[in-house]
Design an enzyme around this catalytic site. Structure first.
Site, mmCIF file in Angstrom:
data_model
loop_
_atom_site.group_PDB
_atom_site.id
_atom_site.type_symbol
_atom_site.label_atom_id
_atom_site.label_comp_id
_atom_site.label_asym_id
_atom_site.label_seq_id
_atom_site.Cartn_x
_atom_site.Cartn_y
_atom_site.Cartn_z
ATOM 1 N N ASN A 133 -6.341 -5.272 15.420
ATOM 2 C CA ASN A 133 -6.703 -4.514 14.585
ATOM 3 C C ASN A 133 -8.231 -4.126 14.866
ATOM 4 O O ASN A 133 -9.035 -5.086 14.885
ATOM 5 C CB ASN A 133 -6.746 -4.640 12.899
ATOM 6 C CG ASN A 133 -5.116 -4.849 12.502
ATOM 7 O OD1 ASN A 133 -4.075 -4.400 13.519
ATOM 8 N ND2 ASN A 133 -5.058 -5.075 11.691
ATOM 9 N N LYS A 156 -9.442 7.279 -0.071
ATOM 10 C CA LYS A 156 -9.807 6.839 1.359
ATOM 11 C C LYS A 156 -8.619 7.164 2.056
ATOM 12 O O LYS A 156 -7.650 6.269 2.197
ATOM 13 C CB LYS A 156 -10.381 5.421 1.492
ATOM 14 C CG LYS A 156 -11.172 4.934 2.875
ATOM 15 C CD LYS A 156 -11.552 3.768 2.892
ATOM 16 C CE LYS A 156 -12.193 3.423 4.192
ATOM 17 N NZ LYS A 156 -12.966 1.820 4.207
ATOM 18 N N HIS A 186 1.226 -9.079 4.315
ATOM 19 C CA HIS A 186 0.242 -8.153 4.747
ATOM 20 C C HIS A 186 -0.657 -8.056 3.247
ATOM 21 O O HIS A 186 -0.440 -7.262 2.426
ATOM 22 C CB HIS A 186 0.851 -6.844 4.892
ATOM 23 C CG HIS A 186 -0.268 -5.954 5.334
ATOM 24 N ND1 HIS A 186 -0.264 -5.331 6.507
ATOM 25 C CD2 HIS A 186 -1.532 -5.603 4.756
ATOM 26 C CE1 HIS A 186 -1.355 -4.585 6.918
ATOM 27 N NE2 HIS A 186 -1.948 -4.733 5.572
ATOM 28 N N GLN A 204 0.799 -1.407 0.081
ATOM 29 C CA GLN A 204 0.089 -0.156 0.180
ATOM 30 C C GLN A 204 0.950 1.332 -0.171
ATOM 31 O O GLN A 204 0.302 2.340 -0.203
ATOM 32 C CB GLN A 204 -0.945 0.053 1.188
ATOM 33 C CG GLN A 204 -2.108 -0.979 1.314
ATOM 34 C CD GLN A 204 -2.705 -1.138 2.355
ATOM 35 O OE1 GLN A 204 -2.375 -1.669 3.477
ATOM 36 N NE2 GLN A 204 -4.125 -0.368 2.522
ATOM 37 N N GLU A 223 -3.822 -1.506 14.782
ATOM 38 C CA GLU A 223 -4.392 -0.708 13.570
ATOM 39 C C GLU A 223 -5.625 -0.108 14.214
ATOM 40 O O GLU A 223 -6.429 -1.074 14.695
ATOM 41 C CB GLU A 223 -4.754 -1.264 12.020
ATOM 42 C CG GLU A 223 -3.610 -1.768 11.480
ATOM 43 C CD GLU A 223 -4.168 -2.486 10.146
ATOM 44 O OE1 GLU A 223 -5.120 -2.169 9.392
ATOM 45 O OE2 GLU A 223 -3.266 -3.133 9.572
ATOM 46 N N SER A 273 -5.965 2.054 -0.548
ATOM 47 C CA SER A 273 -6.910 1.271 0.004
ATOM 48 C C SER A 273 -7.053 0.294 -0.857
ATOM 49 O O SER A 273 -7.720 0.539 -2.086
ATOM 50 C CB SER A 273 -7.727 1.890 0.664
ATOM 51 O OG SER A 273 -9.234 1.010 1.114
ATOM 52 N N TRP A 274 -7.133 -0.874 -0.620
ATOM 53 C CA TRP A 274 -7.036 -2.111 -1.406
ATOM 54 C C TRP A 274 -8.218 -2.120 -2.340
ATOM 55 O O TRP A 274 -8.213 -2.469 -3.737
ATOM 56 C CB TRP A 274 -7.000 -3.471 -0.587
ATOM 57 C CG TRP A 274 -5.895 -3.705 0.223
ATOM 58 C CD1 TRP A 274 -6.116 -3.097 1.575
ATOM 59 C CD2 TRP A 274 -4.560 -4.096 0.032
ATOM 60 N NE1 TRP A 274 -4.659 -3.623 2.293
ATOM 61 C CE2 TRP A 274 -4.092 -4.110 1.346
ATOM 62 C CE3 TRP A 274 -3.954 -4.546 -0.994
ATOM 63 C CZ2 TRP A 274 -2.603 -4.458 1.471
ATOM 64 C CZ3 TRP A 274 -2.754 -4.745 -0.874
ATOM 65 C CH2 TRP A 274 -1.968 -4.760 0.474
ATOM 66 N N ASN A 296 -1.031 -10.612 8.628
ATOM 67 C CA ASN A 296 -1.911 -9.477 8.787
ATOM 68 C C ASN A 296 -3.126 -9.899 8.577
ATOM 69 O O ASN A 296 -3.699 -10.145 7.402
ATOM 70 C CB ASN A 296 -1.480 -8.438 8.134
ATOM 71 C CG ASN A 296 -2.707 -7.312 8.393
ATOM 72 O OD1 ASN A 296 -2.578 -6.708 9.417
ATOM 73 N ND2 ASN A 296 -3.301 -6.712 7.397
ATOM 74 N N GLU A 297 -4.016 -9.884 9.464
ATOM 75 C CA GLU A 297 -5.548 -9.959 9.477
ATOM 76 C C GLU A 297 -5.797 -11.274 8.605
ATOM 77 O O GLU A 297 -6.501 -11.175 7.427
ATOM 78 C CB GLU A 297 -6.317 -8.704 8.559
ATOM 79 C CG GLU A 297 -6.226 -7.604 9.682
ATOM 80 C CD GLU A 297 -7.137 -6.649 9.128
ATOM 81 O OE1 GLU A 297 -7.610 -6.527 8.167
ATOM 82 O OE2 GLU A 297 -7.104 -5.254 9.794
ATOM 83 N N TYR A 313 -6.058 7.836 5.281
ATOM 84 C CA TYR A 313 -6.040 7.420 6.859
ATOM 85 C C TYR A 313 -4.886 8.080 7.563
ATOM 86 O O TYR A 313 -4.598 8.112 8.674
ATOM 87 C CB TYR A 313 -5.926 5.881 6.900
ATOM 88 C CG TYR A 313 -6.936 4.976 6.816
ATOM 89 C CD1 TYR A 313 -7.943 4.764 7.932
ATOM 90 C CD2 TYR A 313 -7.523 4.538 5.592
ATOM 91 C CE1 TYR A 313 -8.835 3.892 7.879
ATOM 92 C CE2 TYR A 313 -8.386 3.499 5.420
ATOM 93 C CZ TYR A 313 -9.109 3.328 6.498
ATOM 94 O OH TYR A 313 -10.302 2.411 6.397
HETATM 95 C C1 BGP Z 1 -7.158 -3.423 7.311
HETATM 96 C C2 BGP Z 1 -5.589 -3.684 6.427
HETATM 97 C C3 BGP Z 1 -4.885 -2.385 6.034
HETATM 98 C C4 BGP Z 1 -5.741 -1.135 5.579
HETATM 99 C C5 BGP Z 1 -6.808 -1.133 6.701
HETATM 100 C C6 BGP Z 1 -8.123 -0.005 6.104
HETATM 101 O O1 BGP Z 1 -7.953 -4.478 6.998
HETATM 102 O O2 BGP Z 1 -4.888 -4.629 7.336
HETATM 103 O O3 BGP Z 1 -3.940 -3.015 5.183
HETATM 104 O O4 BGP Z 1 -6.204 -1.209 4.420
HETATM 105 O O5 BGP Z 1 -7.684 -2.390 7.070
HETATM 106 O O6 BGP Z 1 -8.909 -0.869 5.274
HETATM 107 P P1 BGP Z 1 -9.477 -0.217 4.026
HETATM 108 O O7 BGP Z 1 -8.244 0.204 3.212
HETATM 109 O O8 BGP Z 1 -10.240 -1.162 3.440
HETATM 110 O O9 BGP Z 1 -10.368 0.943 4.463
#
Ligand code: BGP
Length: 501
Positions: free
Chosen positions: A327, A467, A143, A45, A405, A460-461, A186-187, A469
């Site tokens: 997170n 978006k 990640h 990212q 997170e 953001s993916w 991660n997650e 942060y």
């Molecule tokens: C978590 C991930 C991050 C990040 C974040 C915010 O799920 O670990 O990589 O992206 O969420 O989410 P999003 O980018 O979908 O808003």
């Protein structure tokens, strides 16, 4: 220096918020010396430079091109500008940063015989830079960025990925001895959910429940194998660090007091929280969790395959985790639902466009009075408190917790004439969530650090570049960094903590 004249106004530009912020400023003074105060990033990212130095493709490269909405280059150009971001981190009071190693910068196909020297050198330089500025790196091995070569063969659903991941982990543990804090994956749940249930990550399956549960289990096996490997190596090679997992927890509350809604929330929690937490910290799936999971599997004609040795691996790893990275972004309210599965994902920030109904589990419902972001994420700090209390009461093996997170995705305004970005909403968000962390800590939950998501703006993916942060704003055309008010406020909290110690 970078402190603007309106710094004080940021802290108390309304009486109510001013009081809240003062309360947090007072209360952070109770935090112990060594409390980790950081910000989080992820390789794919932030780094950009996806085609340099022999880097292999991830599961995202071709997908993002085909999707045609946004690309991973140049992202935040962290590959080239990491020193600037780490210097800014140190200047704003951060003592830690979450980063991830891009697997495909080390092994371009995921399981190559030899590592890429340039990738290895890059991460040594990054960690040296962290050391130079006194910012401790907390490093994830994975990640969301599986190598394309492995993704194309089934990603985590194929045990070949698990084997390749463990070899990659072993290489990193031995090579990057300067890293003292490792996170395996991660997650785990976000990957399974986004890839196979919600369908907004490649390969975009919707409600493919067999893959959804199997990938959770296989990721857990990969996590456990990495933990066991690290702890075994540590005994003979004295690596001297710590290891744990990062997962996102999204607690589900019943929409009403009815038994049907309560049961739906239980099913949701089993699938989205308990399965992974049980596997990681009990070392087995509890009878209660399994009965709920089996109910979901039956309703969806789905199956879970557990291979010989899996449960032994989980059981061995469960007490060996040194830390848990939690997170937390949001909570959800669930009502009973009898229909077929259907969903729509809000990846554009058009408020009110998401819908999620999961056959055999339940449906998400709006809760009047609970604010939401433009991406329909519920802003519910109480959920963080409840989650911390719940996991610390449920898992005797649970090690120390870091909030790895927490943050607000927002359509931030551009920098003002002084080059400062006004983001009071983000300050409020973190303020409210930190209060809940402090409350849980005061009641005995062992939280030892907080990483805001995210350090700098990044992509953001499933949502792209709108978006935001970050503590630091990025003009993605020029890559110039600007300071947000939240970064100044974050520094004030850090300074207050430091002064009290
Ligand atoms: C978590 C991930 C991050 C990040 C974040 C915010 O799920 O670990 O990589 O992206 O969420 O989410 P999003 O980018 O979908 O808003």
């Amino acid at each position: 220096t970078r402190e603007p004249p309106e710094r004080k106004r940021t802290i108390s530009n309304s009486e109510t918020r001013g009081c809240m912020h003062m309360s947090l400023l007072n209360r952070v003074q109770q935090l112990p010396k060594g409390f980790v105060w950081g910000a989080a990033t992820a390789a794919y990212q932030t780094e950009g430079s996806t085609k340099v130095a022999g880097k292999g493709k991830t599961m995202w490269d071709d997908y993002l091109v085909a999707q045609g909405r946004f690309l991973p280059d140049p992202a935040s150009d962290f590959y080239n500008r990491y020193e600037e971001d780490i210097r800014l981190s140190a200047e704003h009071g951060l003592n830690a940063i979450r980063v991830s190693i891009a697997w495909t910068r080390i092994f371009p196909n995921g399981d190559d015989a030899e590592p890429l020297a340039e990738g290895v050198k890059h991460y040594h330089e990054l960690f040296a830079c962290c050391k130079k500025y006194g910012v401790e790196p907390y490093v994830s091995l994975h990640h969301f960025d599986s190598p394309a070569a492995l993704f194309n063969q089934g990603d985590w659903l194929n045990r070949k990925t698990v084997d390749a991941y463990v070899r990659y982990a072993e290489f990193c543990f031995r090579e990057f001895r300067e890293v003292k804090n490792w996170f395996t994956i991660n997650e785990l749940i976000s990957l399974s959910h986004s890839q196979y249930i919600q369908g907004n990550f490649p390969p975009n399956h919707h409600f493919d429940v067999t893959s959804g549960i199997q990938s959770q289990h296989n990721e857990l096996v990969a996590h456990a194998r990495a933990v066991n490997l690290y702890k075994d190596l540590d005994e003979t090679e004295h690596l001297g660090g710590r290891i744990g997992m990062v997962n996102v927890l999204t607690p589900a509350y019943p929409a009403t007091d009815s038994p049907a809604d309560q049961h739906a929330a239980d099913l949701y929690n089993a699938f989205y929280t308990d399965f992974i937490m049980d596997g990681a910290f009990l070392g087995h799936y509890s009878a209660h969790t399994l009965s709920l999971i089996n109910e979901i599997l039956r309703a969806n004609n789905a199956t879970l395959t557990v291979e010989d040795g899996d449960m032994e691996e989980l059981a061995k790893a469960a007490p060996r985790n040194d830390m848990f990275g939690l997170n937390y972004y949001q909570s959800t309210f669930i009502a009973a639902y009898d229909g077929e599965s259907t969903n729509s994902f809000n990846g554009t920030g058009d408020k009110g466009t998401s819908c999620f109904k999961f056959k055999g589990v339940g449906q998400q419902v709006d809760m009047p009075g609970i604010p939401t972001t433009d991406w329909d994420w519920l802003i519910y700090p109480q959920g963080l408190y409840d989650t911390l209390k719940h996991i610390s009461a449920t898992y005797p093996n649970l090690p120390v917790i870091y909030i790895t997170e927490n943050g607000l995705g927002h359509k931030d305004p551009e920098p003002d004439a002084n080059g400062i970005v006004a983001d009071p909403e983000r300050i409020d968000f973190v303020d409210q969530h930190m209060e809940k962390v402090l409350q849980a800590r005061a009641e005995g939950v062992d939280v030892q650090g907080y990483f805001i998501w995210s350090l700098q703006d990044q992509f953001s993916w499933a949502n792209g570049y709108d978006k935001r942060y970050g503590l630091f704003y990025i003009d993605f055309d020029t890559q110039k960094r600007y300071i947000k008010q939240s970064a100044l406020w974050y520094k004030e909290l850090a300074d207050t903590m430091a002064d009290a110690q």
